[in-house]
Design a protein around this motif. Structure first.
Motif, PDB file in Angstrom:
ATOM      1  N   GLY A 212       0.884  -1.622   0.302  1.00 23.81           N
ATOM      2  CA  GLY A 212       0.220   0.087   0.227  1.00 23.81           C
ATOM      3  C   GLY A 212       0.577   1.679   0.080  1.00 23.81           C
ATOM      4  O   GLY A 212       0.373   2.274  -0.520  1.00 23.81           O
ATOM      5  N   HIS A 213       1.763   1.543   1.076  1.00 24.42           N
ATOM      6  CA  HIS A 213       2.979   2.520   0.561  1.00 24.42           C
ATOM      7  C   HIS A 213       3.703   2.797  -0.375  1.00 24.42           C
ATOM      8  O   HIS A 213       3.926   4.031  -0.601  1.00 24.42           O
ATOM      9  N   THR A 214       3.463   1.862  -1.430  1.00 29.05           N
ATOM     10  CA  THR A 214       3.824   2.436  -2.648  1.00 29.05           C
ATOM     11  C   THR A 214       3.080   2.671  -3.967  1.00 29.05           C
ATOM     12  O   THR A 214       3.740   3.461  -5.278  1.00 29.05           O
ATOM     13  N   TRP A 215       1.154   2.791  -2.872  1.00 28.30           N
ATOM     14  CA  TRP A 215       1.079   2.828  -4.514  1.00 28.30           C
ATOM     15  C   TRP A 215       0.662   4.274  -4.962  1.00 28.30           C
ATOM     16  O   TRP A 215       1.397   5.711  -4.632  1.00 28.30           O
ATOM     17  N   PRO A 217      -1.430   7.724  -5.539  1.00 27.02           N
ATOM     18  CA  PRO A 217      -2.710   7.760  -4.772  1.00 27.02           C
ATOM     19  C   PRO A 217      -4.188   7.675  -5.522  1.00 27.02           C
ATOM     20  O   PRO A 217      -4.215   7.121  -3.778  1.00 27.02           O
ATOM     21  N   GLY A 218      -3.791   8.007  -6.026  1.00 31.76           N
ATOM     22  CA  GLY A 218      -5.607   7.081  -6.624  1.00 31.76           C
ATOM     23  C   GLY A 218      -5.807   6.405  -6.530  1.00 31.76           C
ATOM     24  O   GLY A 218      -6.849   5.585  -6.410  1.00 31.76           O
ATOM     25  N   GLN A 219      -4.939   5.178  -6.608  1.00 32.90           N
ATOM     26  CA  GLN A 219      -4.787   3.539  -6.076  1.00 32.90           C
ATOM     27  C   GLN A 219      -5.145   3.744  -4.662  1.00 32.90           C
ATOM     28  O   GLN A 219      -6.137   2.952  -4.225  1.00 32.90           O
ATOM     29  N   ARG A 220      -4.171   4.260  -3.680  1.00 36.94           N
ATOM     30  CA  ARG A 220      -4.689   3.889  -2.042  1.00 36.94           C
ATOM     31  C   ARG A 220      -5.792   5.158  -1.736  1.00 36.94           C
ATOM     32  O   ARG A 220      -6.663   3.886  -1.102  1.00 36.94           O
ATOM     33  N   ALA A 221      -6.168   5.607  -2.520  1.00 39.83           N
ATOM     34  CA  ALA A 221      -7.595   6.608  -2.179  1.00 39.83           C
ATOM     35  C   ALA A 221      -8.848   5.401  -2.908  1.00 39.83           C
ATOM     36  O   ALA A 221     -10.371   5.052  -1.770  1.00 39.83           O
ATOM     37  N   PHE A 222      -8.716   4.603  -3.700  1.00 41.09           N
ATOM     38  CA  PHE A 222      -9.344   4.016  -4.745  1.00 41.09           C
ATOM     39  C   PHE A 222      -9.709   2.586  -3.612  1.00 41.09           C
ATOM     40  O   PHE A 222     -11.462   2.469  -2.748  1.00 41.09           O
ATOM     41  N   VAL A 223      -8.655   2.139  -2.432  1.00 39.14           N
ATOM     42  CA  VAL A 223      -9.060   0.939  -1.689  1.00 39.14           C
ATOM     43  C   VAL A 223      -9.447   1.940  -0.365  1.00 39.14           C
ATOM     44  O   VAL A 223     -10.177   0.521   0.371  1.00 39.14           O
ATOM     45  N   GLU A 224      -9.462   2.935  -0.022  1.00 35.44           N
ATOM     46  CA  GLU A 224     -10.223   3.039   1.211  1.00 35.44           C
ATOM     47  C   GLU A 224     -11.615   3.251   1.017  1.00 35.44           C
ATOM     48  O   GLU A 224     -12.189   3.286   1.696  1.00 35.44           O
ATOM     49  N   HIS A 225     -11.991   3.789  -0.709  1.00 35.05           N
ATOM     50  CA  HIS A 225     -12.829   3.936  -0.704  1.00 35.05           C
ATOM     51  C   HIS A 225     -14.025   2.737  -0.047  1.00 35.05           C
ATOM     52  O   HIS A 225     -15.374   2.275   0.071  1.00 35.05           O
ATOM     53  N   LEU A 226     -12.931   1.325  -1.286  1.00 34.50           N
ATOM     54  CA  LEU A 226     -13.390  -0.008  -0.769  1.00 34.50           C
ATOM     55  C   LEU A 226     -13.783  -0.519   0.579  1.00 34.50           C
ATOM     56  O   LEU A 226     -14.782  -1.007   0.638  1.00 34.50           O
ATOM     57  N   LYS A 227     -12.866   0.467   0.825  1.00 39.52           N
ATOM     58  CA  LYS A 227     -13.167  -0.294   3.056  1.00 39.52           C
ATOM     59  C   LYS A 227     -14.084   0.270   3.621  1.00 39.52           C
ATOM     60  O   LYS A 227     -14.417   0.732   4.833  1.00 39.52           O
ATOM     61  N   ALA A 228     -14.207   1.925   2.697  1.00 37.28           N
ATOM     62  CA  ALA A 228     -15.591   2.731   3.903  1.00 37.28           C
ATOM     63  C   ALA A 228     -17.055   1.891   3.733  1.00 37.28           C
ATOM     64  O   ALA A 228     -16.676   1.311   3.161  1.00 37.28           O
ATOM     65  N   GLN A 229     -17.564   2.511   5.538  1.00 35.41           N
ATOM     66  CA  GLN A 229     -18.581   1.828   5.559  1.00 35.41           C
ATOM     67  C   GLN A 229     -20.197   2.376   5.035  1.00 35.41           C
ATOM     68  O   GLN A 229     -19.432   3.978   5.075  1.00 35.41           O
ATOM     69  N   ASP A 230     -20.609   2.011   3.739  1.00 42.89           N
ATOM     70  CA  ASP A 230     -21.794   2.335   3.682  1.00 42.89           C
ATOM     71  C   ASP A 230     -22.302   1.860   3.009  1.00 42.89           C
ATOM     72  O   ASP A 230     -22.265   0.703   1.572  1.00 42.89           O
TER      73      ASP A 230
END
Ligand code: FBP
Length: 333
Positions: A212-215, A217-230
């Motif tokens: 994750g630390h190498t991704w 920024p768009g990739q990192r934000a996308f994975v955070e989006h997938l992990k968010a509660q909604d």
């Protein structure tokens, strides 16, 4: 039901396929991968008993440790493809230089790119592994392997075999994507997943989060989006990662969602990808697109990436069309 289902050979012989010499060769090559898969499945099942686990020692031309099954898999795959008489060259993960086969000439000759044993890190722990292949017209090129270079859209066919609880072969020759299961008793692959259609959206994503630390920024934000509660958008998605591309792509093809192996963007000027374009990314891109899915690098369609080297690497985000489209959007932000 399954044991009377159409066999792989019968499916490949169906009249709807083009009757051009090259397409006949495609059928011959895929049929041969079917028989090769029976051999590899047998060897995998007995690898621990036959001293075929572990490494051969040292590293290969890309600096990777080489497993004994990688070497064995490469040798039997090259021998099988030579035997077809229609394969003019093989680009294999386990050989720095392509294997030219000058006996196979003429209008129907093809070039095959293959990863004979994908998911090597799973071999010694009895995890799922696979075989991946892509087929292109040889077009009378000299050396023949040069016909493998170019965009993935030039592939005539592609597919993979997954060695799991059952052995599954999935292929496309440009008329949809179809799955077969090995009937171990008869040694025949039988049609169990005709015309696979990937769900538009999934609930699962597969990625090595340790990177994750190498991704980007768009990739990192996308994975955070997938992990968010909604709840409304079916999030969070669950994480599933097997360590073998074939197993992760197979799950994604049937259940929907995403498999991603993005590049390392530690140096944004020189992103470094891991998976190989000709025998991992491009074949899987064609299989998924033919099932109604999408395959991207995050920045462009994966099948548009032009291969200029045999062991070129590329990043991949593939799966359900709506999920991959969303990933591309995050890369554009
Ligand atoms: P090989 O095993 O054929 O080299 O394939 C590469 C691979 O094992 C893929 O199958 C898999 O998706 C990926 O590498 C796993 O990489 P990592 O261990 O870095 O997550």
């Amino acid at each position: 039901m399954a044991d009377s289902a159409m066999t792989l050979s019968e499916h490949l012989a169906r009249p709807q396929s083009s009757s051009s010499p090259t397409h006949k060769s495609v059928a011959i090559v895929i049929e041969r991968f079917g028989r090769l898969a029976v051999e590899i499945a047998q060897e995998l099942a007995h690898a621990a008993l036959r001293g075929r686990l572990g490494t051969v020692g040292g590293t290969n031309f890309t600096g990777d440790q080489v497993k004994k099954m990688d070497v064995w898999g490469h040798e039997v795959a090259v021998a099988a493809l030579r035997e077809t008489g229609v394969c003019a060259a093989v680009v294999s993960e386990e050989a720095a230089e392509p294997v030219e086969m000058p006996d196979a000439v003429g209008p129907g000759a093809v070039v095959v790119c293959t990863d004979p044993v994908d998911g090597s890190s799973n071999l010694d722990v009895n995890g799922s592994v696979g075989t991946i292949f892509g087929v292109r017209a040889a077009d009378g090129k000299t050396p023949a392997a040069a016909a493998a270079l170019g965009p993935g859209t030039q592939q005539l066919a592609a597919g993979y075999v997954m060695y799991g609880p059952s052995t599954t072969l999935v292929y496309t020759a440009g008329h949809g994507t179809h799955g077969f299961t090995l009937d171990r008793a008869s040694g025949e692959f039988r049609l169990t997943h005709p015309d696979i259609r990937i769900p538009r959206r999934g609930k699962v994503y597969g990625i090595n989060e340790g990177n994750g630390h190498t991704w980007h920024p768009g990739q990192r934000a996308f994975v955070e989006h997938l992990k968010a509660q909604d709840k409304a958008t079916g999030r969070p998605y669950s994480l599933r990662y097997s360590g073998a591309m074939v197993a992760d792509v197979h799950r994604t093809l049937l259940d929907g969602g995403l498999f991603m192996y993005p590049a390392d963007w530690s140096d944004p000027k020189k992103p470094k990808a891991k998976l190989r374009l000709l025998y991992e990314v491009a074949p899987m891109g064609m299989v998924v697109e033919q099932a109604g899915g999408r395959a991207s690098t995050g920045l462009e369609r994966a099948l548009d990436v032009v291969a200029t080297e045999y062991h070129q690497r590329a990043s991949i985000i593939l799966g359900s069309p709506d999920d991959v489209a969303m990933a591309d959007e995050f890369y554009r932000r």
